[in-house]
Design a protein around this motif. Structure first.
Motif, short mmCIF file in Angstrom:
data_model
loop_
_atom_site.label_atom_id
_atom_site.label_comp_id
_atom_site.label_asym_id
_atom_site.label_seq_id
_atom_site.Cartn_x
_atom_site.Cartn_y
_atom_site.Cartn_z
N GLU A 31 0.95 -1.03 -0.06
CA GLU A 31 0.17 -0.15 0.02
C GLU A 31 0.98 1.23 0.15
N ARG A 32 0.43 2.05 -1.00
CA ARG A 32 1.66 3.43 -0.77
C ARG A 32 1.24 4.23 0.15
N ALA A 39 -11.04 5.47 -1.45
CA ALA A 39 -12.36 5.13 -1.75
C ALA A 39 -12.85 4.55 -0.26
N SER A 40 -12.33 3.64 0.11
CA SER A 40 -12.80 2.66 1.24
C SER A 40 -13.08 3.75 2.41
N GLY A 44 -19.90 5.92 2.03
CA GLY A 44 -20.86 6.13 3.00
C GLY A 44 -21.07 4.83 3.83
N GLY A 45 -20.69 3.88 3.25
CA GLY A 45 -20.84 2.54 3.94
C GLY A 45 -22.27 2.13 3.86
N ILE A 46 -23.09 2.28 2.63
CA ILE A 46 -24.51 1.92 2.62
C ILE A 46 -24.68 0.48 1.78
N VAL A 175 3.88 0.49 -5.86
CA VAL A 175 4.04 -0.55 -6.84
C VAL A 175 4.17 0.05 -8.25
N PHE A 329 -16.86 0.32 -8.26
CA PHE A 329 -17.72 1.55 -8.38
C PHE A 329 -18.33 1.90 -7.19
N ARG A 330 -19.58 2.05 -7.14
CA ARG A 330 -20.17 2.57 -5.89
C ARG A 330 -20.62 1.48 -5.09
N GLY A 332 -18.60 -0.92 -3.54
CA GLY A 332 -17.23 -1.82 -3.07
C GLY A 332 -17.35 -2.04 -1.44
N ILE A 333 -17.93 -1.13 -0.74
CA ILE A 333 -18.14 -1.43 0.65
C ILE A 333 -19.18 -2.77 0.59
N LEU A 334 -20.27 -2.70 0.12
CA LEU A 334 -21.19 -3.91 -0.13
C LEU A 334 -20.47 -5.05 -0.38
C1 LIG Z 1 -17.95 9.22 -1.91
C2 LIG Z 1 -17.98 7.62 -2.30
C3 LIG Z 1 -19.23 7.08 -1.60
C4 LIG Z 1 -19.37 5.72 -1.57
N1 LIG Z 1 -20.35 5.16 -1.02
C5 LIG Z 1 -20.44 3.89 -0.67
C6 LIG Z 1 -21.42 3.06 -0.26
O1 LIG Z 1 -22.23 3.94 0.51
N2 LIG Z 1 -21.48 1.77 -0.28
C7 LIG Z 1 -20.67 1.06 -1.12
O2 LIG Z 1 -20.60 -0.01 -1.05
N3 LIG Z 1 -19.67 1.65 -1.55
C8 LIG Z 1 -19.70 2.86 -1.57
N4 LIG Z 1 -18.47 3.68 -2.28
C9 LIG Z 1 -17.68 2.87 -3.26
C10 LIG Z 1 -16.60 2.07 -2.41
O3 LIG Z 1 -15.94 3.25 -1.59
C11 LIG Z 1 -15.31 1.50 -3.51
O4 LIG Z 1 -16.02 0.70 -4.42
C12 LIG Z 1 -14.37 0.54 -2.52
O5 LIG Z 1 -14.00 1.42 -1.44
C13 LIG Z 1 -13.15 0.29 -3.67
O6 LIG Z 1 -12.30 -0.46 -2.64
P1 LIG Z 1 -10.85 -0.77 -3.20
O7 LIG Z 1 -10.16 -1.36 -2.11
O8 LIG Z 1 -11.11 -1.36 -4.78
O9 LIG Z 1 -10.35 0.67 -3.64
P2 LIG Z 1 -9.74 1.83 -2.61
O10 LIG Z 1 -10.26 1.79 -1.36
O11 LIG Z 1 -9.60 3.15 -3.44
O12 LIG Z 1 -8.13 1.23 -2.34
C14 LIG Z 1 -7.08 0.98 -3.20
C15 LIG Z 1 -5.86 1.22 -2.47
O13 LIG Z 1 -4.69 0.92 -3.51
C16 LIG Z 1 -3.87 1.89 -3.17
N5 LIG Z 1 -2.80 1.79 -4.38
C17 LIG Z 1 -3.41 2.14 -5.61
N6 LIG Z 1 -2.18 2.01 -6.53
C18 LIG Z 1 -1.28 1.72 -5.70
C19 LIG Z 1 0.21 1.41 -6.17
N7 LIG Z 1 0.67 1.43 -7.28
N8 LIG Z 1 0.95 0.95 -5.15
C20 LIG Z 1 0.46 0.80 -4.01
N9 LIG Z 1 -0.61 1.03 -3.59
C21 LIG Z 1 -1.49 1.56 -4.71
C22 LIG Z 1 -4.18 3.00 -2.92
O14 LIG Z 1 -3.42 3.87 -2.12
C23 LIG Z 1 -5.51 2.61 -2.24
O15 LIG Z 1 -5.27 2.60 -0.69
C24 LIG Z 1 -18.26 5.11 -2.26
C25 LIG Z 1 -17.24 5.60 -2.94
C26 LIG Z 1 -16.92 7.03 -2.73
C27 LIG Z 1 -15.77 7.72 -3.39
#
Ligand SMILES: Cc1cc2nc3c(=O)[nH]c(=O)nc-3n(C[C@H](O)[C@H](O)[C@H](O)COP(=O)(O)OP(=O)(O)OC[C@H]3O[C@@H](n4cnc5c(N)ncnc54)[C@H](O)[C@@H]3O)c2cc1C
Length: 366
Positions: A31-32, A39-40, A44-46, A175, A329-330, A332-334
Motif C-alpha cells: 500500500e503506497r 475510496a474505502s 458512505g457505507g451503504i 508498486v 464503482f459505488r 465496493g463496501i457492499l
Molecule cells: C464518496 C463515495 C461514496 C461511496 N459510498 C459507498 C457506499 O455507500 N457503499 C458502497 O458499497 N460503496 C461506496 N463507495 C464505493 C467504495 O468506496 C469503493 O467501491 C471501494 O472502497 C473500492 O475499494 P478498493 O479497495 O477497490 O479501492 P480503494 O479503497 O481506493 O483502495 C485502493 C488502494 O490501492 C492503493 N494503491 C493504488 N495504486 C497503488 C500502487 N501502485 N501501489 C501501492 N498502492 C496502490 C491506494 O493507495 C488505495 O489505498 C463510495 C465511494 C465514494 C468515493
C-alpha cells in the motif's frame, strides 16, 4: 501453499489478505499510503443491493450474497479484533418528490417483489410515520427494509487488523509495475525493489489501470469522484438511510450524518468543490429540512473505481497468476465480503462460490 502479493490496501486488498492468510497463504499487502487511504474511507457505507440495483442478473445476485454475509462478518471481526464495525440493519427509504419519480419507484418495487425481495411502496404520510424528519414535500417512498449500513472506516481498520493478526504483512510502498516473463507474472516492482511471488492480486481501486505491465486497458477502471459532507447532530433525527433523487443521508449512531454525493468523471482530481457542496447540502435540506441547522463537521472527496458496465473485475487477469479485485464503482463496501471470498478462492485454485464469468476482465463491452 502460494505466497501472494496484493497491490492496494483498501477494503478489497485487506479483505482478500484476511481470507488468504486464514487459509495459510503467505500474504503481503503493498500500500503506497495507509490501509483505507482512498475510496474505502471516503464511502458512505451503504449496503443497498436493492436500492442500487439496475435490474435482475448476476450483479444483483452478487450484491445480495455479499449483503447476506455481513452479520457473520461483523461477528467474526468483533471476535478477531474487538472492533465493532457498526453493521446496522437499519433499512432504507427512497423518497420521491413528484409523480414521475413515484412511478419509477413503483416499477422498482414491483420487479423486486416478483424476485422475492422485500420492498414496499408507501405514500408520503406513511413514509413520515416511519421517519418523521422527512420533508412534507415527499410524495411517497420505497421502503427497502433489508438494505443496511456499516461504518466503512471501522470495517477497513478491522479487516486490516484481522489480516495482520492472521499473519499477513503490510508494507508501505508504491508498486511501479509488474515483473513478468512471457504471459506470466512473477512479482512486482516496489519503489525499484523486485519482489517475487506465486500470485499477484491487483486491488488498486481507481489506480488499477496504472499498474504498469498488467495488460489492463487504463480505460477499463476510471476514477469517478464523489464528494461527501458530514453533519453532526446531538440527537439523531432519523435512523434509516434516506435517499432522494439527488443524493442520500446516512445516519450514524453517534449523531453524525453523512450526506452524499456527487458523481464526476474528472480524472484523478480529488478536490471538494463549491458546486459539489452546494448540491449535496441542498439535497440534504430538501430531504430533511431540520438539517438546515446542523453543524458541518467535515467534508471530503474520494474516487470510485468506475467501470462502463458498472460491474467489477473479479478473478483471473490477463496474465498467468495475476488476479483482479477491482472496479467496484459505488458498491465496493457492499461487495467486500463476497469479493474477499471469491478472489481468495480463485488465487488458491479452488472452485469459486460464484461463477465469475460475468465479472471477467475480457467480458464483452456492454
Ligand atoms: C464518496 C463515495 C461514496 C461511496 N459510498 C459507498 C457506499 O455507500 N457503499 C458502497 O458499497 N460503496 C461506496 N463507495 C464505493 C467504495 O468506496 C469503493 O467501491 C471501494 O472502497 C473500492 O475499494 P478498493 O479497495 O477497490 O479501492 P480503494 O479503497 O481506493 O483502495 C485502493 C488502494 O490501492 C492503493 N494503491 C493504488 N495504486 C497503488 C500502487 N501502485 N501501489 C501501492 N498502492 C496502490 C491506494 O493507495 C488505495 O489505498 C463510495 C465511494 C465514494 C468515493
Amino acid at each position: 501453499m502460494k505466497d501472494v502479493l496484493i497491490i492496494g490496501g483498501g477494503v478489497m486488498g485487506c479483505g482478500i489478505a484476511l481470507r488468504l492468510a486464514q487459509a495459510g497463504a503467505k500474504v503481503t499487502v503493498l500500500e503506497r499510503s495507509i490501509p483505507g487511504a482512498e475510496a474505502s474511507s471516503a464511502a458512505g457505507g451503504i449496503l443497498a443491493p436493492q436500492m442500487e440495483s439496475e435490474g435482475p442478473g448476476p450483479m444483483l445476485e452478487l450484491c445480495l450474497r455479499s449483503r447476506a454475509m455481513y452479520p457473520k462478518l461483523a461477528e467474526e471481526l468483533r471476535e478477531l479484533t474487538g472492533i465493532d464495525i457498526q453493521y446496522l440493519p437499519c433499512g432504507l427509504l427512497q423518497a420521491a418528490f413528484d409523480e414521475a419519480a413515484l412511478h419509477r419507484l413503483e416499477a422498482t418495487v414491483a420487479w423486486q417483489k416478483a424476485q422475492g425481495l422485500r420492498a414496499e411502496l408507501m405514500d408520503g404520510r406513511s413514509a413520515r410515520a416511519l421517519e418523521p424528519a422527512l420533508s412534507d414535500r415527499v410524495l411517497g417512498a420505497a421502503h427497502f427494509p433489508d438494505d443496511h449500513q456499516v461504518d466503512n472506516r471501522l470495517l477497513v481498520r478491522a479487516l486490516s487488523t484481522a489480516a495482520a493478526r492472521a499473519g499477513a504483512t503490510f508494507r508501505t510502498g508504491y508498486v511501479r509495475g509488474l515483473l513478468t516473463e512471457g504471459d506470466r507474472v512473477l512479482g512486482v516492482d516496489v519503489d525499484g525493489e523486485p519482489l517475487h511471488a506465486g500470485a499477484v492480486v491487483i486491488a488498486a481501486g481507481s489506480w488499477t489501470g496504472l499498474v504498469h505491465g498488467s495488460r489492463i486497458d487504463p480505460q477499463k477502471v476510471r476514477p469517478a469522484r464523489g464528494q461527501m459532507v458530514e453533519l453532526q447532530l446531538r440527537v439523531p433525527l432519523f435512523s434509516r438511510v434516506l435517499f432522494g433523487p439527488a443524493g442520500y443521508l446516512v445516519p450514524r449512531l453517534d449523531g453524525r450524518v453523512l450526506a452524499g454525493s456527487t458523481m464526476e468523471l474528472v480524472g484523478f482530481e480529488k478536490q471538494v468543490t463549491a458546486g459539489g457542496l452546494q448540491g449535496i447540502l441542498t439535497m440534504a435540506i430538501a430531504l430533511c429540512p431540520d438539517l438546515a441547522d446542523a453543524p458541518v463537521s467535515s467534508f471530503w472527496a474520494g474516487l470510485r473505481p468506475y467501470t462502463d458496465d458498472h460491474l467489477p473485475y473479479l478473478g483471473e487477469g490477463p496474465l498467468k497468476d495475476l488476479f483482479l479485485a477491482s472496479g467496484h464503482f459505488r458498491n465496493g463496501i457492499l461487495l467486500a465480503p463476497i469479493t474477499a471470498r471469491v478472489v481468495s478462492e480463485a488465487v488458491l485454485g479452488q472452485r469459486t462460490t460464484v461463477d465469475l464469468t460475468p465479472f471477467r476482465f475480457d467480458r464483452p463491452a456492454r
